[in-house]
Design an enzyme around this catalytic site. Structure first.
Site, PDB file in Angstrom:
ATOM      1  N   TYR A 239      -7.135  -6.254 -17.383  1.00  0.00           N
ATOM      2  CA  TYR A 239      -6.810  -6.467 -15.969  1.00  0.00           C
ATOM      3  C   TYR A 239      -7.957  -7.145 -15.222  1.00  0.00           C
ATOM      4  O   TYR A 239      -7.730  -7.903 -14.268  1.00  0.00           O
ATOM      5  CB  TYR A 239      -6.437  -5.143 -15.303  1.00  0.00           C
ATOM      6  CG  TYR A 239      -5.022  -4.708 -15.628  1.00  0.00           C
ATOM      7  CD1 TYR A 239      -3.934  -5.497 -15.257  1.00  0.00           C
ATOM      8  CD2 TYR A 239      -4.770  -3.522 -16.311  1.00  0.00           C
ATOM      9  CE1 TYR A 239      -2.638  -5.124 -15.559  1.00  0.00           C
ATOM     10  CE2 TYR A 239      -3.472  -3.137 -16.621  1.00  0.00           C
ATOM     11  CZ  TYR A 239      -2.409  -3.940 -16.246  1.00  0.00           C
ATOM     12  OH  TYR A 239      -1.123  -3.571 -16.547  1.00  0.00           O
TER      13      TYR A 239
ATOM     14  N   ASP B  88      11.855   7.993 -38.830  1.00  0.00           N
ATOM     15  CA  ASP B  88      13.224   7.499 -38.989  1.00  0.00           C
ATOM     16  C   ASP B  88      13.441   6.991 -40.407  1.00  0.00           C
ATOM     17  O   ASP B  88      12.504   6.497 -41.058  1.00  0.00           O
ATOM     18  CB  ASP B  88      13.501   6.345 -38.017  1.00  0.00           C
ATOM     19  CG  ASP B  88      13.632   6.798 -36.578  1.00  0.00           C
ATOM     20  OD1 ASP B  88      13.946   7.980 -36.353  1.00  0.00           O
ATOM     21  OD2 ASP B  88      13.414   5.963 -35.674  1.00  0.00           O
TER      22      ASP B  88
END
Length: 422
Positions: free
Chosen positions: A168, A310
């Site tokens: 930033y 998963d």
């Protein structure tokens, strides 16, 4: 029959939990490492890189940075890149001199011990050249120089900054905005700089923002005697490994979960108490702090580690990242990988036997990832067999976690109790 099995599991797990008080508490102290010598070494290397760039410019040569990359696959310079600087009549001699300078530069940035360890690098690794004359590399060259300046500042003052904060800061400067379309550019440049300086990315003072969570009967003490209580509802953030001075835990094993959503669901099911475990999630692909904690709990505290992901190629890849490391940080895998971890589930081979779970076809991205995994040398016969079955279809953990307490009181308990893992 299924209800009877579920009732039996709940009774068994209740008995399991009642024995919680009988678990021996484990405690380790982690010595604070004096990083002064490393910092001074890195500062000297950065100054050597800067001096070499200045010398190249003073000799009226376009600056370039080169290093040997230890990754399995690296991007090579295209021979069709346009050279935006016209070549002189003595270009062949200049190029020859540059090659010699680059070789000397690489050696100059290593200690004698590292140089001895890396004598065969040209034969084992490929050389990356970031040349200011190449349009596609010019922004990267500038970004690396900007980051090197920031790292130099942080190392001299022995302070750290998050990559997010630095990103930033650059975005706010109009003159540097074009360098960082996203934070990924900083992450990649830091890996390049780590290769250039011959260190780990986390030694450079620009740290990734912590994202992993942990929960269970465990307390972690940080520098300054700050204590993190992991029994707090919702879990707590995993700290940077360098800040940890001691860990106290009362658990049978560590359960690593791929997703935050499943992590939170297991907390709702009181899994950490019911199964007497420490829950950890990296929220997808794990960051360095999460991987370091898992390795520490495995090796320093001698806790078994089980991984729940998963049943799809990306879930398998995340499991393998914990166990064997990543290609991005392949040089640092020795300090990050946890080879003793075991794949608890979901195994593709058990999808048909799980009530209510429906598989869906793999996408093209899934197939690309699957082929990549299959080509890796560490994939053993058991994992390879599961990958073959996975081609028939995939499923997420959520597909079998709809019924209340099923994951904790039935699936996980049975898998661990039966030692059904890979």
């Amino acid at each position: 029959m299924q209800q009877a099995n579920k009732k039996f599991c709940k009774q068994s797990i209740a008995l399991y939990a009642n024995q919680y008080l009988g678990i021996r508490e484990k405690y380790i102290e982690i010595p604070i490492v004096d990083n002064k010598e490393l910092r001074e070494n890195l500062i000297a290397r950065i100054e050597a890189v800067t001096l070499k760039i200045i010398e190249q410019i003073s000799a009226e040569q376009a600056p370039r940075i080169s290093y040997f990359n230890g990754q399995n696959i690296i991007s090579k310079l295209s021979t069709h890149e346009e050279n935006v600087y016209p070549e002189s009549s003595s270009s062949s001699n200049s190029n020859s001199q540059l090659v010699q300078q680059e070789t000397m530069f690489f050696k100059d940035t290593l200690t004698e011990e590292q140089d001895a360890d890396n004598r065969d690098i040209p034969q084992k690794s490929e050389k990356t050249i970031i040349d200011f004359t190449m349009r596609s590399r010019r922004n990267k060259f500038v970004l690396i120089v900007v980051i090197l300046a920031e790292i130099h500042y942080l190392l001299i003052r022995n302070i750290t900054k998050t990559r997010r904060s630095f990103y930033y800061n650059l975005k706010s400067e109009a003159t540097k905005l074009y360098l960082v379309p996203s934070q990924r550019y900083i992450d990649r440049a830091l890996n390049d700089i780590a290769n250039l300086l011959g260190c780990a990315p986390w030694d450079l003072g620009l740290l990734a923002t912590a994202k992993g969570l942990m929960a269970g009967n465990m307390t972690i003490t940080l520098v300054g005697n700050q204590v993190i209580d992991c029994t707090i509802s919702g879990g707590v953030q995993i700290p940077q490994n360098s800040n940890i001075t001691s860990i106290r835990a009362k658990a049978e094993f560590v359960l690593v979960i791929e997703k935050d959503a499943i992590f939170q669901k297991l907390l709702e099911e009181n899994c950490s108490r019911a199964l007497r475990c420490i829950l950890v999630t990296g929220k997808g692909y794990p960051d360095v702090a999460t991987r370091m904690l898992v390795k520490m709990l495995s090796e320093k505290m001698d806790l078994p580690v089980y991984i729940l992901v998963d049943a799809d190629p990306f879930g398998v890849d995340i499991m393998l990242t914990y166990r064997f490391g990543s290609s991005t940080l392949c040089k640092e895998n020795e300090s990050l990988a946890c080879p003793n971890a075991r794949w608890l589930g979901i195994h593709p081979s058990e999808l048909n036997s799980l009530t209510g779970v429906k598989t869906i076809p793999l996408t093209e991205a899934d197939l690309v990832k699957l082929r990549s995994i299959e080509a890796r040398s560490y994939v053993n016969a058991a994992i390879s067999k599961e990958l073959s079955i996975l081609r028939k279809g995939k499923a997420e953990i959520e597909a079998m976690s709809s019924s209340k307490d099923f994951l904790t009181h039935t699936y996980l308990f049975s898998k661990i109790n039966d030692r059904d893992y890979i």
